[in-house]
Motif scaffolding. Structure first.
Motif, short mmCIF file in Angstrom:
data_model
loop_
_atom_site.label_atom_id
_atom_site.label_comp_id
_atom_site.label_asym_id
_atom_site.label_seq_id
_atom_site.Cartn_x
_atom_site.Cartn_y
_atom_site.Cartn_z
N LEU A 26 0.86 -1.19 0.00
CA LEU A 26 0.00 0.00 0.00
C LEU A 26 0.90 1.24 0.00
N GLY A 49 -5.04 7.51 -5.11
CA GLY A 49 -5.17 6.32 -5.94
C GLY A 49 -6.00 5.20 -5.36
N LEU A 50 -6.15 4.19 -6.21
CA LEU A 50 -6.94 3.00 -5.89
C LEU A 50 -6.00 1.80 -5.82
N PHE A 51 -6.22 0.95 -4.81
CA PHE A 51 -5.38 -0.24 -4.65
C PHE A 51 -6.29 -1.46 -4.59
N ASP A 62 -1.12 -1.35 -6.71
CA ASP A 62 -1.51 -0.04 -7.23
C ASP A 62 -2.28 -0.22 -8.54
N ARG B 355 5.62 6.57 -6.73
CA ARG B 355 5.26 5.72 -7.88
C ARG B 355 6.26 5.87 -9.02
N ASN B 385 8.15 -0.91 -1.04
CA ASN B 385 6.80 -1.43 -1.21
C ASN B 385 6.05 -1.62 0.09
#
Lengths: 172, 542
Positions: A26, A49-51, A62, B355, B385
């Motif tokens: 995450l 964002g969306l996970f 992601d 990212r 991560n």
């Protein structure tokens, strides 16, 4: 599981007595909303964002298509479909797992809650409610100061307002 | 008791005579050396592999127990016969490179290599042209690789991942633990494998971004700060005066918990940090800058800054603590530090920047051809991560613990490779399935060299299957006959049911074996040099 604004996703395995972070993968720990779709995939809508998790929340991945979006609300639809509401009032839907995300509707205020039942979608944007058939043709309901919504069944919607009243209305 | 001097006196180095060896003795000696090495490795091949014991010095300690072809080859430092040694060392080098690249497939490669080399010699003895043979072998290799690539399947679900893990480690308990752990960590997650007395494998999971570091301001007990600011530097703080600007900034910004990352903190500075809590309610802990080299430290500071925000203070850019400003500080929901690790959780860095950084590292990892660089990039991606897993495995003796840790490390490397590049049917079946293609090519061949090349490859692709059957206690011809009749016992029976091989390992094993064996076939003379005596004594004395 619980979404938190500071500690990511927490999980309890003893009926809520204790909670532990489950945030492998995450990238953003400011999580606004969680949802499990009809295929068992768990989704986390975050400030950035969306996970998704295919491993029951053990690991998150992601979703590159929505990286710059602050997601406020999520709702599962039939056949693995998913709707998400953003802080800037956009409703985006994906009708099935193979489809892309479509901007379905845009309101001027944050999209706080989405409720889906079958083809029907109710959306709480700001403090107003709109109801749609499928992911389109939304109709604004004549209620203000709305704080929460929930479907009773496919035609009846419960609307809670900040004056303490709950309206059960037929939107069939 | 072990006596180093006595060992040195008793140690008799292999005979080393200078000279030149020519054909046909070169090929014969090389083949003997290759056979010796492959004989030591081949028991480890297959769904039911066996263990190879390696003697240790002094001899009254228990032997090392291995099932990894590359490590077994690595342990064979030198064969006693210098003429045989050259063949063995050529193969040994290839196996180690293969293991570094993909982690597995070394026993398959060794058997393929031996078959190609031995059959190539037979052709040479019959007057064949080895240069032409090499050209046709490489053409055949390309065709077989294409056919194998078409059979690659992704490791698409948990059941298949579990089957593959069992194929790789031949140990259900360990395979289950690895499968469970990979569900958390995925392909890149940070993992530590630790040996212990308990044989049952178990996993522990820790959330957060972990860096190999350690506390330099306090004792060895773990400390945790909530809602902490981070100051990242590569400074060596020697005097309290150097850190006063940091303390002033922290007080001005109303920070009450601060992590300082530095190369070192001298005792007076650590004492100042410890006193600040009582004098100003500012709690400061200091961690060592992660990384053992300047480059690794710069990378770790960059990663930490991306996770937590802020900008590191670096000597190379002329920063000093006098230039510190609030925008240099990062923030995290939690900071945790013990004597070995620094972990930050809920770093307040920009997710978009994270990212982008991850994407760059992943591209670099995919493009990396050097195994060490690849490992370094994998570790960086893993620690960014969020999440760290420890897999505990072991046994009742030192040898058993070491063997289980080695098996676990190799299995993890192989499974990760398979997660990225997919799997092939195991038990030698994928290679065996290329026989039809090779027979077709053989029948279409118009020159003796091409016919020889395809015949050699035909034998080679069947060799791993035969060895695996033998290792599992089956008769290879019987098993092959069952396969040809399509009898269910072959594919759904106890030996091959749910057995997969890493596609990366199989493809690379074939490629390495064919190219290296064909190169070895073209060696025509060997020059032997007398090794200096001083280099041969284990105690280093001349």
């Amino acid at each position: 599981m619980a979404a938190t604004l500071e500690d990511g996703v927490l999980r309890s395995e003893d009926g809520g007595k204790s909670w532990r972070g489950w945030n492998f993968g995450l990238l953003n720990w400011r999580v606004n909303t969680l949802c499990r779709d009809s295929r068992g995939v768990i989704w986390a809508g975050a400030e950035s964002g969306l996970f998704r998790s295919d491993t029951d929340g053990r690991r998150w991945q992601d979703q590159p298509a929505l990286v710059d979006t602050a997601i406020n609300s999520l709702a599962a639809m039939a056949e693995g479909g998913l709707c998400l509401g953003t802080i800037d009032g956009a409703l985006r839907c994906r009708l099935n797992p193979d489809a892309g995300w479509i901007l379905t509707q845009q309101w001027g205020s944050p999209l706080n809650t989405i409720c889906a039942i079958g083809e029907r979608i109710a959306v709480l944007h700001g403090q107003a409610v709109s109801v749609g058939n499928g992911a389109s043709r939304f109709e604004l309901l004549p209620y203000t100061d709305v704080t929460c919504i929930a479907w009773l069944d496919k035609t009846r919607l419960l609307i809670g307002t900040d004056d303490g009243l709950v309206h059960g209305i037929d939107v069939g | 008791m072990f006596d180093q001097r006595q060992l040195a006196q008793n140690y008799s180095p292999p005979r080393q005579q200078a000279g030149i060896l020519t054909q046909p003795d070169v090929h014969r000696a090389m083949l003997r050396g290759i056979n010796k090495l492959v004989d030591a490795i081949q028991p480890t091949l297959g769904p039911r592999p066996r263990i190879v014991g390696i003697e240790r010095h002094p001899r009254d300690t228990s032997p090392e127990l291995l099932d990894d072809g590359a490590v077994i080859a690595r342990r064979i430092i030198e064969l006693p016969d210098q003429y045989e040694n050259i063949g063995a060392m050529l193969l040994r080098g290839m196996l180690w490179r293969l293991s570094e690249a993909v982690g597995d497939g070394t026993a398959t490669a060794a058997i393929l290599y031996r078959t190609i080399f031995a059959e190539g010699l037979r052709y040479a003895a019959a007057g064949g042209d080895l240069t032409q043979l090499r050209r046709h072998l490489e053409a055949g290799l390309a065709a077989v690789m294409t056919q194998l690539e078409a059979q690659v399947m992704p490791l698409s679900d948990a059941a298949m991942l579990g089957d593959f893990a069992r194929s790789v480690c031949a140990d259900d308990d360990l395979a289950d633990a690895l499968t469970e752990m990979l569900a958390f960590t995925g392909d890149f997650g940070l993992v530590d494998i630790q040996g212990g007395q308990a044989r049952a494998a178990r996993c522990a999971y820790f959330e957060g971004n972990f860096f190999k570091s350690g506390s330099i301001s306090g004792g060895s007990a773990a400390v945790e700060l909530e809602d902490a600011a981070l100051l990242l530097t590569d400074f060596d703080f020697k005097e309290p005066d150097e850190v006063l600007p940091i303390l002033r900034l922290a007080l001005r910004e109303k920070i009450d918990r601060l992590l300082v990352v530095a190369l070192n903190v001298a005792e007076p500075v650590a004492a100042l940090f410890n006193r600040s809590e009582t004098s100003s309610r500012l709690r400061i802990i200091a961690a060592k800058t992660p990384g053992s080299t300047t480059i690794a430290q710069a990378e770790a500071l960059q990663d930490l800054a991306i996770l937590a925000g802020g900008r590191p203070l670096l000597k190379v850019t002329g920063d000093t603590t006098n230039t510190i400003r609030s925008e240099h500080l990062g923030y995290a929901r939690r900071v945790w530090l013990d004597k070995n690790y620094l972990s930050i959780r809920g770093g307040r860095g920009d997710t978009e920047r994270l990212r982008g950084h991850l994407s760059k590292l992943q591209n670099a990892f995919e493009a990396a051809t050097d195994a060490d660089i690849g490992r370094g990039l994998r570790d960086r991606i893993g620690r960014l991560n969020s999440g760290f897993a420890i897999l505990y495995t072991g046994g009742s003796t030192t040898s058993e613990i070491e063997a289980r840790v080695t098996v676990t490390e190799r299995a993890l490397r192989t499974i990760r490779g398979a997660l990225r590049r997919g799997v092939l049917p195991g038990g030698g079946l994928a290679l065996l399935s290329c026989r039809d293609l090779l027979e077709e090519r053989l029948n279409d061949s118009k020159t003796p060299d091409a016919r020889a090349a395809y015949s050699i490859l035909l034998k080679a692709v069947g060799a791993p299957f035969a060895v695996m059957a033998q290792n599992a206690g089956y008769e290879a011809p019987t098993l092959l006959a069952q396969l040809e009749r399509g009898k269910p016992g072959m594919t759904s029976g106890c030996l091959y049911d749910g057995v997969y091989d890493s596609a990366a390992a199989q493809l690379e094993a074939l490629r390495y074996a064919v190219t290296s064996a064909t190169l070895a076939l073209t060696v025509d003379a060997v020059v032997y040099r007398k090794a200096p005596e001083m280099a041969l004594r284990p105690d280093g004395s001349g």
